[in-house]
Design a protein around this motif. Sequence first.
Motif, PDB file in Angstrom:
ATOM      1  N   VAL A 133       3.241  10.541   1.460  1.00 58.15           N
ATOM      2  CA  VAL A 133       2.017  10.083   0.808  1.00 58.15           C
ATOM      3  C   VAL A 133       2.313   9.124  -0.346  1.00 58.15           C
ATOM      4  N   LEU A 134       3.464   9.264  -1.004  1.00 56.02           N
ATOM      5  CA  LEU A 134       3.755   8.370  -2.123  1.00 56.02           C
ATOM      6  C   LEU A 134       3.904   6.923  -1.651  1.00 56.02           C
ATOM      7  N   ASP A 135       4.553   6.729  -0.509  1.00 55.17           N
ATOM      8  CA  ASP A 135       4.654   5.377   0.051  1.00 55.17           C
ATOM      9  C   ASP A 135       3.274   4.840   0.397  1.00 55.17           C
ATOM     10  N   ASP A 136       2.430   5.709   0.947  1.00 52.72           N
ATOM     11  CA  ASP A 136       1.071   5.288   1.290  1.00 52.72           C
ATOM     12  C   ASP A 136       0.302   4.874   0.033  1.00 52.72           C
ATOM     13  N   LEU A 137       0.460   5.639  -1.049  1.00 55.64           N
ATOM     14  CA  LEU A 137      -0.259   5.324  -2.280  1.00 55.64           C
ATOM     15  C   LEU A 137       0.249   4.028  -2.902  1.00 55.64           C
ATOM     16  N   ARG A 138       1.559   3.821  -2.895  1.00 49.23           N
ATOM     17  CA  ARG A 138       2.091   2.567  -3.426  1.00 49.23           C
ATOM     18  C   ARG A 138       1.578   1.374  -2.627  1.00 49.23           C
ATOM     19  N   ARG A 139       1.538   1.530  -1.315  1.00 46.86           N
ATOM     20  CA  ARG A 139       1.027   0.463  -0.463  1.00 46.86           C
ATOM     21  C   ARG A 139      -0.444   0.210  -0.746  1.00 46.86           C
ATOM     22  N   ARG A 140      -1.205   1.288  -0.964  1.00 41.40           N
ATOM     23  CA  ARG A 140      -2.624   1.148  -1.257  1.00 41.40           C
ATOM     24  C   ARG A 140      -2.832   0.366  -2.556  1.00 41.40           C
ATOM     25  N   VAL A 141      -2.078   0.720  -3.591  1.00 38.01           N
ATOM     26  CA  VAL A 141      -2.188   0.015  -4.866  1.00 38.01           C
ATOM     27  C   VAL A 141      -1.864  -1.464  -4.685  1.00 38.01           C
ATOM     28  N   GLU A 142      -0.782  -1.753  -3.976  1.00 37.70           N
ATOM     29  CA  GLU A 142      -0.359  -3.141  -3.778  1.00 37.70           C
ATOM     30  C   GLU A 142      -1.382  -3.945  -2.970  1.00 37.70           C
ATOM     31  N   ARG A 143      -1.878  -3.356  -1.890  1.00 37.18           N
ATOM     32  CA  ARG A 143      -2.790  -4.105  -1.013  1.00 37.18           C
ATOM     33  C   ARG A 143      -4.154  -4.332  -1.675  1.00 37.18           C
ATOM     34  N   PHE A 144      -4.661  -3.320  -2.401  1.00 35.69           N
ATOM     35  CA  PHE A 144      -5.926  -3.520  -3.097  1.00 35.69           C
ATOM     36  C   PHE A 144      -5.761  -4.505  -4.250  1.00 35.69           C
ATOM     37  N   ALA A 145      -4.657  -4.389  -4.992  1.00 36.38           N
ATOM     38  CA  ALA A 145      -4.438  -5.276  -6.140  1.00 36.38           C
ATOM     39  C   ALA A 145      -4.278  -6.729  -5.702  1.00 36.38           C
ATOM     40  N   SER A 146      -3.642  -6.946  -4.560  1.00 33.56           N
ATOM     41  CA  SER A 146      -3.416  -8.311  -4.071  1.00 33.56           C
ATOM     42  C   SER A 146      -4.645  -8.916  -3.411  1.00 33.56           C
ATOM     43  N   GLY A 147      -5.598  -8.064  -3.034  1.00 32.87           N
ATOM     44  CA  GLY A 147      -6.764  -8.538  -2.305  1.00 32.87           C
ATOM     45  C   GLY A 147      -6.595  -8.520  -0.803  1.00 32.87           C
ATOM     46  N   ASP A 148      -5.405  -8.095  -0.319  1.00 31.93           N
ATOM     47  CA  ASP A 148      -5.212  -7.990   1.130  1.00 31.93           C
ATOM     48  C   ASP A 148      -6.184  -6.966   1.724  1.00 31.93           C
ATOM     49  N   TRP A 149      -6.430  -5.895   0.964  1.00 34.64           N
ATOM     50  CA  TRP A 149      -7.452  -4.918   1.328  1.00 34.64           C
ATOM     51  C   TRP A 149      -8.586  -5.049   0.320  1.00 34.64           C
ATOM     52  N   THR A 150      -9.815  -5.071   0.803  1.00 39.66           N
ATOM     53  CA  THR A 150     -10.981  -5.276  -0.055  1.00 39.66           C
ATOM     54  C   THR A 150     -11.435  -3.956  -0.663  1.00 39.66           C
ATOM     55  N   GLU A 151     -11.646  -3.960  -1.981  1.00 39.99           N
ATOM     56  CA  GLU A 151     -12.162  -2.774  -2.654  1.00 39.99           C
ATOM     57  C   GLU A 151     -13.500  -3.102  -3.302  1.00 39.99           C
ATOM     58  N   ARG A 152     -14.357  -2.084  -3.398  1.00 43.32           N
ATOM     59  CA  ARG A 152     -15.655  -2.252  -4.058  1.00 43.32           C
ATOM     60  C   ARG A 152     -15.550  -1.942  -5.545  1.00 43.32           C
ATOM     61  N   THR A 153     -14.718  -0.974  -5.879  1.00 43.39           N
ATOM     62  CA  THR A 153     -14.428  -0.641  -7.272  1.00 43.39           C
ATOM     63  C   THR A 153     -12.930  -0.338  -7.341  1.00 43.39           C
ATOM     64  N   PRO A 154     -12.330  -0.354  -8.532  1.00 40.83           N
ATOM     65  CA  PRO A 154     -10.899  -0.034  -8.636  1.00 40.83           C
ATOM     66  C   PRO A 154     -10.607   1.461  -8.614  1.00 40.83           C
ATOM     67  N   ALA A 155     -11.605   2.305  -8.342  1.00 43.40           N
ATOM     68  CA  ALA A 155     -11.437   3.754  -8.476  1.00 43.40           C
ATOM     69  C   ALA A 155     -10.324   4.296  -7.582  1.00 43.40           C
ATOM     70  N   VAL A 156     -10.294   3.907  -6.320  1.00 40.90           N
ATOM     71  CA  VAL A 156      -9.292   4.438  -5.394  1.00 40.90           C
ATOM     72  C   VAL A 156      -7.895   4.030  -5.845  1.00 40.90           C
ATOM     73  N   ARG A 157      -7.743   2.780  -6.248  1.00 36.76           N
ATOM     74  CA  ARG A 157      -6.447   2.280  -6.730  1.00 36.76           C
ATOM     75  C   ARG A 157      -6.030   2.992  -8.010  1.00 36.76           C
ATOM     76  N   ASP A 158      -6.983   3.221  -8.906  1.00 40.56           N
ATOM     77  CA  ASP A 158      -6.670   3.903 -10.160  1.00 40.56           C
ATOM     78  C   ASP A 158      -6.217   5.341  -9.917  1.00 40.56           C
ATOM     79  N   GLU A 159      -6.892   6.044  -8.995  1.00 42.30           N
ATOM     80  CA  GLU A 159      -6.504   7.425  -8.689  1.00 42.30           C
ATOM     81  C   GLU A 159      -5.093   7.473  -8.111  1.00 42.30           C
TER      82      GLU A 159
END
Length: 289
Positions: free
Chosen positions: A205-231
Amino acid sequence: MPATPALVAVIGPVEPALLAAWTSHYRRLGIKRFHVAFHFPDHVPDAWRHQLIAAGHELGIAPAAVSTGPWHEHTNTELRERLREQAGTGWHLLADADELQTYPAPLNEVTATADAGGHQVVGGLMLDRVAADGRLAHCRAETGLDRAFPLGGHLTHRLLHGDPRKIVLVRSGVTVASGNHRAPGHKPDPAALACVHHFKWRSGVLDDLRRRVERFASGDWTERTPAVRDEAGRLLEHTDRHGGRIDVADPRLAFRRVSLDQLPAGWEREAKTIVTAWRPPDARTGIRP
């Protein structure tokens, strides 16, 4: 007595052992109709994708849809709504593949009570399940979830400042927000909340979370709010401080031994207290009032 709800779920790249345990759990609750879709982000190997799809067929829950691509914040919601349309009228049970729900009564009684009380939704509260020593353990069929992850506590909202509330049962036609956290215009009965055992904290799960942070922060994955990335960032900071483990001794998180077979001791009061007091985090600080 009302018909048994149809289960609706969008499933990501979980281990086949977890999918098998999940399916068995809901069948024991009386679920007969599974409306599922698989979604695989681009980084998932083809072999894993094919293995999980094959496992679904073997379990008798062949997916209604399989998609591959970015996991935008809206992806889950769009797939879920297509599945709900296929599920038709009546009650729908909403559950992610790492969520195994325990109820205070048989499902048909739960929905009958909701109908009698004029409720079109039934709520639940997440209880995060972890290994006894806080390590991110493997999910293996021969071990079983209760043995591999015997502790349940309140990691999501007390450490990550996430929304621990869930809509677990909902009438067809009722709108449910992203993540199944709310149904705008509808409030569940806070005295009849399911326990949503949350088996997210597994090996990988840690690799998944790091990937999530990177993809949302870069804009590769679209987020509506930063909540998921912040968690995700809060969990990564926590495990970095604790040698890659979750601090199960932290009294704030209230970890204790629990089981899928029954509600935790004192659950009705505990869950009601948390749900009625919960407030979203401050938009500037990310901390709940």
